[in-house]
Design a protein around this motif. Structure first.
Motif, PDB file in Angstrom:
ATOM      1  N   GLY A   1       6.257  47.278 -38.004  1.00  0.00           N
ATOM      2  CA  GLY A   1       6.157  45.916 -37.509  1.00  0.00           C
ATOM      3  C   GLY A   1       5.155  45.793 -36.376  1.00  0.00           C
ATOM      4  N   SER A   2       5.178  46.765 -35.454  1.00  0.00           N
ATOM      5  CA  SER A   2       4.222  46.745 -34.355  1.00  0.00           C
ATOM      6  C   SER A   2       2.794  46.935 -34.851  1.00  0.00           C
ATOM      7  CB  SER A   2       4.575  47.849 -33.348  1.00  0.00           C
ATOM      8  OG  SER A   2       5.813  47.593 -32.724  1.00  0.00           O
ATOM      9  N   LEU A   3       2.617  47.805 -35.839  1.00  0.00           N
ATOM     10  CA  LEU A   3       1.278  48.011 -36.395  1.00  0.00           C
ATOM     11  C   LEU A   3       0.756  46.744 -37.073  1.00  0.00           C
ATOM     12  CD1 LEU A   3       1.598  51.610 -37.907  1.00  0.00           C
ATOM     13  CD2 LEU A   3       0.182  50.909 -35.965  1.00  0.00           C
ATOM     14  N   SER A   4       1.645  46.031 -37.775  1.00  0.00           N
ATOM     15  CA  SER A   4       1.199  44.784 -38.408  1.00  0.00           C
ATOM     16  C   SER A   4       0.865  43.730 -37.352  1.00  0.00           C
ATOM     17  CB  SER A   4       2.271  44.256 -39.371  1.00  0.00           C
ATOM     18  OG  SER A   4       3.416  43.801 -38.671  1.00  0.00           O
ATOM     19  N   ASP A   5       1.584  43.745 -36.223  1.00  0.00           N
ATOM     20  CA  ASP A   5       1.222  42.867 -35.104  1.00  0.00           C
ATOM     21  C   ASP A   5      -0.158  43.237 -34.563  1.00  0.00           C
ATOM     22  OD1 ASP A   5       3.646  41.584 -35.283  1.00  0.00           O
ATOM     23  OD2 ASP A   5       4.582  42.704 -33.655  1.00  0.00           O
ATOM     24  N   ARG A   6      -0.364  44.513 -34.384  1.00  0.00           N
ATOM     25  CA  ARG A   6      -1.623  44.996 -33.813  1.00  0.00           C
ATOM     26  C   ARG A   6      -2.798  44.674 -34.722  1.00  0.00           C
ATOM     27  NH1 ARG A   6      -2.312  49.001 -29.893  1.00  0.00           N
ATOM     28  NH2 ARG A   6      -4.378  49.947 -29.838  1.00  0.00           N
ATOM     29  N   ALA A   7      -2.588  44.867 -36.041  1.00  0.00           N
ATOM     30  CA  ALA A   7      -3.658  44.581 -37.002  1.00  0.00           C
ATOM     31  C   ALA A   7      -3.816  43.091 -37.244  1.00  0.00           C
ATOM     32  CB  ALA A   7      -3.363  45.289 -38.323  1.00  0.00           C
ATOM     33  N   CYS A   8      -2.782  42.326 -36.914  1.00  0.00           N
ATOM     34  CA  CYS A   8      -2.781  40.880 -37.131  1.00  0.00           C
ATOM     35  C   CYS A   8      -2.948  40.553 -38.618  1.00  0.00           C
ATOM     36  CB  CYS A   8      -3.889  40.214 -36.321  1.00  0.00           C
ATOM     37  SG  CYS A   8      -3.366  38.692 -35.521  1.00  0.00           S
ATOM     38  N   ARG A   9      -2.406  41.428 -39.471  1.00  0.00           N
ATOM     39  CA  ARG A   9      -2.435  41.221 -40.919  1.00  0.00           C
ATOM     40  C   ARG A   9      -1.087  41.660 -41.463  1.00  0.00           C
ATOM     41  NH1 ARG A   9      -7.481  44.026 -43.597  1.00  0.00           N
ATOM     42  NH2 ARG A   9      -6.796  42.714 -45.338  1.00  0.00           N
ATOM     43  N   ARG A  10      -0.564  40.861 -42.370  1.00  0.00           N
ATOM     44  CA  ARG A  10       0.766  41.153 -42.918  1.00  0.00           C
ATOM     45  C   ARG A  10       0.712  41.522 -44.401  1.00  0.00           C
ATOM     46  NH1 ARG A  10       2.838  41.018 -37.766  1.00  0.00           N
ATOM     47  NH2 ARG A  10       2.613  38.965 -36.830  1.00  0.00           N
ATOM     48  N   LYS A  11      -0.077  40.773 -45.152  1.00  0.00           N
ATOM     49  CA  LYS A  11      -0.076  40.918 -46.608  1.00  0.00           C
ATOM     50  C   LYS A  11      -0.459  42.322 -47.044  1.00  0.00           C
ATOM     51  CE  LYS A  11      -1.916  38.613 -50.750  1.00  0.00           C
ATOM     52  NZ  LYS A  11      -2.697  37.449 -51.227  1.00  0.00           N
ATOM     53  N   ILE A  12      -1.429  42.929 -46.377  1.00  0.00           N
ATOM     54  CA  ILE A  12      -1.866  44.260 -46.773  1.00  0.00           C
ATOM     55  C   ILE A  12      -0.743  45.281 -46.576  1.00  0.00           C
ATOM     56  CG2 ILE A  12      -2.844  44.763 -44.492  1.00  0.00           C
ATOM     57  CD1 ILE A  12      -4.160  45.961 -47.903  1.00  0.00           C
ATOM     58  N   PHE A  13       0.103  45.083 -45.544  1.00  0.00           N
ATOM     59  CA  PHE A  13       1.232  45.986 -45.326  1.00  0.00           C
ATOM     60  C   PHE A  13       2.242  45.853 -46.466  1.00  0.00           C
ATOM     61  CE2 PHE A  13      -0.588  46.208 -41.188  1.00  0.00           C
ATOM     62  CZ  PHE A  13      -0.126  47.386 -40.611  1.00  0.00           C
ATOM     63  N   ILE A  14       2.467  44.612 -46.908  1.00  0.00           N
ATOM     64  CA  ILE A  14       3.394  44.393 -48.020  1.00  0.00           C
ATOM     65  C   ILE A  14       2.884  45.067 -49.285  1.00  0.00           C
ATOM     66  CG2 ILE A  14       4.463  42.641 -49.495  1.00  0.00           C
ATOM     67  CD1 ILE A  14       4.297  40.723 -47.115  1.00  0.00           C
ATOM     68  N   GLN A  15       1.600  44.886 -49.582  1.00  0.00           N
ATOM     69  CA  GLN A  15       1.045  45.425 -50.814  1.00  0.00           C
ATOM     70  C   GLN A  15       0.992  46.951 -50.803  1.00  0.00           C
ATOM     71  OE1 GLN A  15       1.436  43.283 -52.939  1.00  0.00           O
ATOM     72  NE2 GLN A  15      -0.535  42.478 -53.633  1.00  0.00           N
ATOM     73  N   VAL A  16       0.619  47.535 -49.679  1.00  0.00           N
ATOM     74  CA  VAL A  16       0.586  48.998 -49.595  1.00  0.00           C
ATOM     75  C   VAL A  16       2.003  49.561 -49.727  1.00  0.00           C
ATOM     76  CG1 VAL A  16       0.114  50.953 -48.072  1.00  0.00           C
ATOM     77  CG2 VAL A  16      -1.545  49.093 -48.262  1.00  0.00           C
ATOM     78  N   GLY A  17       2.969  48.898 -49.082  1.00  0.00           N
ATOM     79  CA  GLY A  17       4.349  49.354 -49.191  1.00  0.00           C
ATOM     80  C   GLY A  17       4.863  49.286 -50.621  1.00  0.00           C
ATOM     81  N   LEU A  18       4.572  48.183 -51.313  1.00  0.00           N
ATOM     82  CA  LEU A  18       4.997  48.055 -52.705  1.00  0.00           C
ATOM     83  C   LEU A  18       4.305  49.094 -53.590  1.00  0.00           C
ATOM     84  CD1 LEU A  18       5.072  44.159 -53.135  1.00  0.00           C
ATOM     85  CD2 LEU A  18       7.036  45.703 -53.075  1.00  0.00           C
ATOM     86  N   LEU A  19       3.038  49.359 -53.320  1.00  0.00           N
ATOM     87  CA  LEU A  19       2.314  50.366 -54.102  1.00  0.00           C
ATOM     88  C   LEU A  19       2.961  51.738 -53.944  1.00  0.00           C
ATOM     89  CD1 LEU A  19      -0.131  51.155 -55.845  1.00  0.00           C
ATOM     90  CD2 LEU A  19      -1.428  51.469 -53.725  1.00  0.00           C
ATOM     91  N   ILE A  20       3.316  52.100 -52.715  1.00  0.00           N
ATOM     92  CA  ILE A  20       3.974  53.391 -52.476  1.00  0.00           C
ATOM     93  C   ILE A  20       5.319  53.446 -53.189  1.00  0.00           C
ATOM     94  CG2 ILE A  20       5.015  54.855 -50.708  1.00  0.00           C
ATOM     95  CD1 ILE A  20       2.853  53.873 -48.781  1.00  0.00           C
ATOM     96  N   MET A  21       6.067  52.365 -53.122  1.00  0.00           N
ATOM     97  CA  MET A  21       7.379  52.331 -53.767  1.00  0.00           C
ATOM     98  C   MET A  21       7.255  52.410 -55.285  1.00  0.00           C
ATOM     99  SD  MET A  21       9.324  49.484 -51.440  1.00  0.00           S
ATOM    100  CE  MET A  21      10.827  49.608 -52.401  1.00  0.00           C
ATOM    101  N   GLY A  22       6.294  51.676 -55.850  1.00  0.00           N
ATOM    102  CA  GLY A  22       6.105  51.700 -57.297  1.00  0.00           C
ATOM    103  C   GLY A  22       5.683  53.065 -57.797  1.00  0.00           C
ATOM    104  N   ALA A  23       4.724  53.688 -57.093  1.00  0.00           N
ATOM    105  CA  ALA A  23       4.237  55.000 -57.515  1.00  0.00           C
ATOM    106  C   ALA A  23       5.327  56.058 -57.415  1.00  0.00           C
ATOM    107  CB  ALA A  23       3.027  55.390 -56.659  1.00  0.00           C
ATOM    108  N   SER A  24       6.107  56.027 -56.343  1.00  0.00           N
ATOM    109  CA  SER A  24       7.164  57.028 -56.181  1.00  0.00           C
ATOM    110  C   SER A  24       8.299  56.811 -57.174  1.00  0.00           C
ATOM    111  CB  SER A  24       7.695  57.006 -54.741  1.00  0.00           C
ATOM    112  OG  SER A  24       8.110  55.719 -54.363  1.00  0.00           O
ATOM    113  N   THR A  25       8.579  55.554 -57.534  1.00  0.00           N
ATOM    114  CA  THR A  25       9.602  55.289 -58.552  1.00  0.00           C
ATOM    115  C   THR A  25       9.153  55.835 -59.903  1.00  0.00           C
ATOM    116  OG1 THR A  25      10.342  53.287 -57.403  1.00  0.00           O
ATOM    117  CG2 THR A  25      10.937  53.491 -59.727  1.00  0.00           C
ATOM    118  N   PHE A  26       7.893  55.613 -60.264  1.00  0.00           N
ATOM    119  CA  PHE A  26       7.365  56.135 -61.525  1.00  0.00           C
ATOM    120  C   PHE A  26       7.396  57.661 -61.542  1.00  0.00           C
ATOM    121  CE2 PHE A  26       3.805  57.554 -64.203  1.00  0.00           C
ATOM    122  CZ  PHE A  26       4.159  56.946 -65.403  1.00  0.00           C
ATOM    123  N   ALA A  27       7.134  58.286 -60.383  1.00  0.00           N
ATOM    124  CA  ALA A  27       7.062  59.749 -60.318  1.00  0.00           C
ATOM    125  C   ALA A  27       8.421  60.405 -60.527  1.00  0.00           C
ATOM    126  CB  ALA A  27       6.476  60.179 -58.973  1.00  0.00           C
TER     127      ALA A  27
END
Length: 254
Positions: free
Chosen positions: A54-80
């Motif tokens: 949360g603090s990193l997203s505040d610092r970057a002042c961007r939210r959507k990219i955090f959501i997408q990267v998080g979903l990508l990690i979750m999707g890839a690990s679920t498939f694995a």
């Protein structure tokens, strides 16, 4: 959040059964203990990293990219999960899933806070979290049906597919919001900021902790419950989903 919740909650039903099917030569503990370790590992990593994310997203002042990267990690690990051969593989994958969800939740809530009006924010959050609860109610049923009918792999494919669908919907519909945090407030100091530890926040945090602990223990003992009651994974999924459906029904009016 609904797509993410469906993909994640499919694993609620599958993981205890999957643990029983994989060897664990370096961790000679009982199946319930190994299952509990996997569930706890995901929760602990997510809990520790969410304030930082949360603090990193505040610092970057961007939210959507955090959501997408998080979903990508979750999707890839679920498939694995399909390629896991030992219990230690599951430890790595669950750790990655904890990192993924830690990236998505604070950024999602930050967008919700800015995108809603103060007067109707409670209702808006109710609709938002109800969608998530709907995912947690539907996912176990899907996981139970797929496992009883086809085995493990189709359940992992389905979980991955719902997370990919979530990524597509976020990319198409969610707009990033302007950051309203002043530069001096963007430091990564959340662990040392005592102003966040108010009585209200601590009280709500403990209530959430107690509630989550109660229903996560049920998942840990799924194989033993199924054996004791002579029931299938799908039957267990109905019982587990009933908890989520009751929350779902009462969420918006409350």
């Amino acid at each position: 959040r609904m797509g993410d919740a469906i993909g994640n909650s499919i694993l609620f039903i599958i993981i205890p059964l999957y643990v029983a099917s994989l060897p664990a030569p370096f961790l000679p503990f009982s199946e319930p203990v190994r299952t509990g370790v996997l569930i706890a590992l995901y929760g602990i990593i997510s809990a520790l990293l969410q304030p930082l994310a949360g603090s990193l997203s505040d610092r970057a002042c961007r939210r959507k990219i955090f959501i997408q990267v998080g979903l990508l990690i979750m999707g890839a690990s679920t498939f694995a999960f399909v390629f896991a051969n030992h219990f230690t593989d599951l430890l790595i994958l669950r750790s990655l899933q904890g990192i993924g969800v830690a990236l998505t939740i604070p950024a999602s809530l930050a967008i919700m806070t800015v995108a809603t009006k103060k007067e109707t924010r409670g209702g808006s959050m109710g609709v938002y979290t109800t969608s998530r609860m709907a995912g947690f109610a539907i996912g176990p049923l899907i996981g139970g049906i797929l496992y009883d009918t086809y085995g493990f792999d189709p359940a992992f494919y389905a979980g991955t597919g719902f997370i990919i669908l979530a990524m597509i919907l976020v990319q198409a519909w969610v707009k990033d919001v302007e950051c309203e945090i002043p530069p001096e407030g963007r430091g990564i100091n959340v662990f040392f900021n005592r102003s966040l530890l108010t009585a209200g926040i601590v009280g709500l945090a403990f209530a959430t902790f107690a509630m989550s602990s109660a229903f996560s223990m049920l998942t840990t003992l799924e194989p033993q419950i199924n054996q004791r009651l002579n029931q299938s994974a799908f039957t267990f999924s109905i019982a587990f989903s009933s908890l989520m459906f009751s929350r779902l029904i009462l969420q918006i009016p409350l």
